[in-house]
Scaffold this motif. Structure first.
Motif, PDB file in Angstrom:
ATOM      1  N   PHE A 113     -29.806   1.670  26.485  1.00 21.42           N
ATOM      2  CA  PHE A 113     -28.644   1.063  25.834  1.00 21.42           C
ATOM      3  C   PHE A 113     -28.815  -0.446  25.683  1.00 21.42           C
ATOM      4  O   PHE A 113     -28.512  -1.019  24.634  1.00 21.42           O
ATOM      5  CB  PHE A 113     -27.386   1.364  26.651  1.00 21.42           C
ATOM      6  CG  PHE A 113     -26.168   0.616  26.206  1.00 21.42           C
ATOM      7  CD1 PHE A 113     -25.413   1.071  25.132  1.00 21.42           C
ATOM      8  CD2 PHE A 113     -25.761  -0.544  26.849  1.00 21.42           C
ATOM      9  CE1 PHE A 113     -24.281   0.373  24.708  1.00 21.42           C
ATOM     10  CE2 PHE A 113     -24.646  -1.244  26.439  1.00 21.42           C
ATOM     11  CZ  PHE A 113     -23.889  -0.773  25.358  1.00 21.42           C
ATOM     12  N   LEU A 114     -29.333  -1.109  26.701  1.00 18.70           N
ATOM     13  CA  LEU A 114     -29.417  -2.571  26.704  1.00 18.70           C
ATOM     14  C   LEU A 114     -30.414  -3.110  25.687  1.00 18.70           C
ATOM     15  O   LEU A 114     -30.182  -4.174  25.103  1.00 18.70           O
ATOM     16  CB  LEU A 114     -29.810  -3.075  28.094  1.00 18.70           C
ATOM     17  CG  LEU A 114     -28.786  -2.951  29.208  1.00 18.70           C
ATOM     18  CD1 LEU A 114     -29.361  -3.516  30.507  1.00 18.70           C
ATOM     19  CD2 LEU A 114     -27.487  -3.659  28.848  1.00 18.70           C
ATOM     20  N   PHE A 115     -31.510  -2.412  25.453  1.00 16.21           N
ATOM     21  CA  PHE A 115     -32.619  -3.017  24.716  1.00 16.21           C
ATOM     22  C   PHE A 115     -32.983  -2.305  23.416  1.00 16.21           C
ATOM     23  O   PHE A 115     -34.005  -2.591  22.813  1.00 16.21           O
ATOM     24  CB  PHE A 115     -33.828  -3.151  25.640  1.00 16.21           C
ATOM     25  CG  PHE A 115     -33.537  -3.999  26.850  1.00 16.21           C
ATOM     26  CD1 PHE A 115     -33.088  -5.297  26.698  1.00 16.21           C
ATOM     27  CD2 PHE A 115     -33.657  -3.487  28.132  1.00 16.21           C
ATOM     28  CE1 PHE A 115     -32.784  -6.079  27.795  1.00 16.21           C
ATOM     29  CE2 PHE A 115     -33.358  -4.259  29.245  1.00 16.21           C
ATOM     30  CZ  PHE A 115     -32.925  -5.568  29.072  1.00 16.21           C
ATOM     31  N   ASN A 116     -32.119  -1.386  22.977  1.00 18.12           N
ATOM     32  CA  ASN A 116     -32.217  -0.887  21.607  1.00 18.12           C
ATOM     33  C   ASN A 116     -31.786  -2.034  20.681  1.00 18.12           C
ATOM     34  O   ASN A 116     -30.835  -2.752  20.979  1.00 18.12           O
ATOM     35  CB  ASN A 116     -31.301   0.321  21.434  1.00 18.12           C
ATOM     36  CG  ASN A 116     -31.336   0.912  20.030  1.00 18.12           C
ATOM     37  OD1 ASN A 116     -32.111   0.491  19.179  1.00 18.12           O
ATOM     38  ND2 ASN A 116     -30.486   1.900  19.802  1.00 18.12           N
ATOM     39  N   SER A 117     -32.476  -2.221  19.570  1.00  9.63           N
ATOM     40  CA  SER A 117     -32.123  -3.314  18.665  1.00  9.63           C
ATOM     41  C   SER A 117     -31.111  -2.861  17.614  1.00  9.63           C
ATOM     42  O   SER A 117     -29.960  -3.284  17.630  1.00  9.63           O
ATOM     43  CB  SER A 117     -33.373  -3.878  17.995  1.00  9.63           C
ATOM     44  OG  SER A 117     -34.122  -2.842  17.371  1.00  9.63           O
TER      45      SER A 117
END
Length: 419
Positions: free
Chosen positions: A81-85
């Motif tokens: 969730f945090l590092f999907n662009s």
């Protein structure tokens, strides 16, 4: 991006070596940064350094390890969730303009994430299928793009600091007299452009297709800081007749009177901030950090125009994309006057071409197909490469693209004219 057929130049062994090199360079570029340096986000267009380091690892973890390596266990389930662009197919994600609020995980924890992904990738590489290896090659080219973004985003962040800190202090470059501009005539008539063959390219670079070119020429070098200073002195930013309507509105609304990172000292002399700190503007170096609006206005003032991307590529086809001032290692990164004659390197060159699909373009299947095609609206194409572009990552067909007002990248211009 497109997970195109695996190039003949990238078997598993070669990819393993390239993987190790690219991943080391990302860490080296971030090495001088503190945890705070790597966390802060200076504007919505920029991302924190540790986000770049994590997102490029997320790419390999998501599209290679998760989908092609049986039994792989994610480093941290929250990282998806945090590092999907912007991959809608991968579900919800943390808002782009809030990336700078991620004080946790720490920079060291992100480095541990990278080490976890690297170990899994290096173990899996010899056993991966050709389809998976094509994704590895795609991921490495993706990370090289983020290496340039990491540098430009840190530059923008440090430019907000009144101390004007240098990441890599460096001695001033020796003065070099720029060569007089000559005009390079390009091929005319029906010419083919776009990527063809089995080497790697992003999907937006193809299909290869025919265009019709009338007689034209490109300047032998980019416009210099000294030439840009003459434009300013002649009222270039104060005369609407040079500007596109949207550009003039942008100048007026934002008080634009010089390239980004230019400022005057107490004596009224121009200074420029870069990754090597604040220094006097080098009049012989290529002008940098300008928008499409500024590039177009300068071209009008100079009695010339911006090239089309087809004109640029038709000439670039006979030039070496490995040449010029490009990124080889962590260290001072800046445009250099002594490399200004190369077609590649130093600064990305604005063209007058809208970023739109070529005839017959189709995005790749699956989530990786979201990378280029869905952004083909409202942006303009830049060609070449810059001093922050990893050497070996571009081709004559490479298409960079940004909105016309954006200028925090290493963007400049090379003039064109009709014959």
């Amino acid at each position: 991006m497109s997970a195109t057929a695996l190039s003949h130049e990238a078997p598993a062994t070669a990819l393993t070596n390239l993987f190790a090199h690219v991943r080391r360079l990302s860490l080296a570029l971030a090495e001088p940064l503190s945890d705070a340096d790597a966390t802060v986000q200076s504007m919505d267009d920029a991302s924190p350094a540790k986000w770049h380091l994590a997102h490029t690892s997320w790419f390999f973890e998501t599209f290679v390890l998760r989908d092609h390596v049986a039994g792989y266990e994610a480093f941290d389930p929250d990282f998806h969730f945090l590092f999907n662009s912007y991959y809608e197919a991968e579900g919800a994600r943390h808002a782009r303009n809030h990336r700078g609020l991620l004080t946790r995980p720490s920079l060291d924890h992100i480095r541990a994430y990278r080490a976890h992904v690297d170990a899994a990738m290096l173990e899996a590489m010899p056993t991966l299928s050709n389809d998976a290896l094509a994704l590895v090659e795609l991921g490495l080219n993706h990370e090289q793009q983020h290496q340039e973004l990491l540098l430009t985003d840190i530059l923008h962040l440090f430019a907000q600091n009144p101390l004007f800190p240098a990441i890599w202090p460096a001695a001033p470059m020796p003065a070099v007299e720029p060569r007089p501009v000559e005009w390079i005539e390009g091929p005319v008539g029906q010419v083919e452009i776009g990527h063809g063959g089995d080497r790697f390219a992003f999907d937006c670079e193809g299909p290869r297709h025919a265009v019709l070119l009338t007689p034209y020429a490109l300047a032998s070098r980019p416009v210099t800081n000294g030439e840009w200073a003459a434009f300013i002195a002649d009222g270039g930013y104060a005369q609407s007749r040079h500007w596109l309507a949207d550009g003039w509105a942008w100048v007026q609304a934002n008080g634009i009177d010089a390239p980004l990172y230019w400022r005057k000292d107490e004596d009224g002399h121009w200074q420029q901030f870069g990754l090597d700190g604040l220094r006097s503007v080098d009049p012989s170096a290529p002008v940098c950090h300008i928008s499409l609006y500024e590039a177009d206005a300068y071209a009008a003032w100079a009695g010339a125009r911006l090239p089309t991307e087809a004109e640029w590529e038709a000439i670039a086809a006979s030039h070496d994309p490995l040449g010029g001032n490009q990124l080889d290692a962590a260290g001072p990164v800046r445009p250099r006057a002594d490399a200004a004659d190369a077609l590649f390197g130093n600064v990305w060159q604005w063209t007058g071409s809208a970023y739109r699909p070529y005839p017959g373009f189709k995005p790749a299947e699956g989530a990786v197909g979201e990378y280029n095609g869905k952004f083909m609206s409202g942006r303009f194409v830049l060609r070449g490469s810059s001093c922050a572009t990893p050497r070996g990552s571009v081709r004559p067909s490479y298409r960079n693209f940004f909105y016309p007002h954006q200028r925090w990248q290493f963007t400049g211009l090379r003039l064109a004219r009709d014959l």
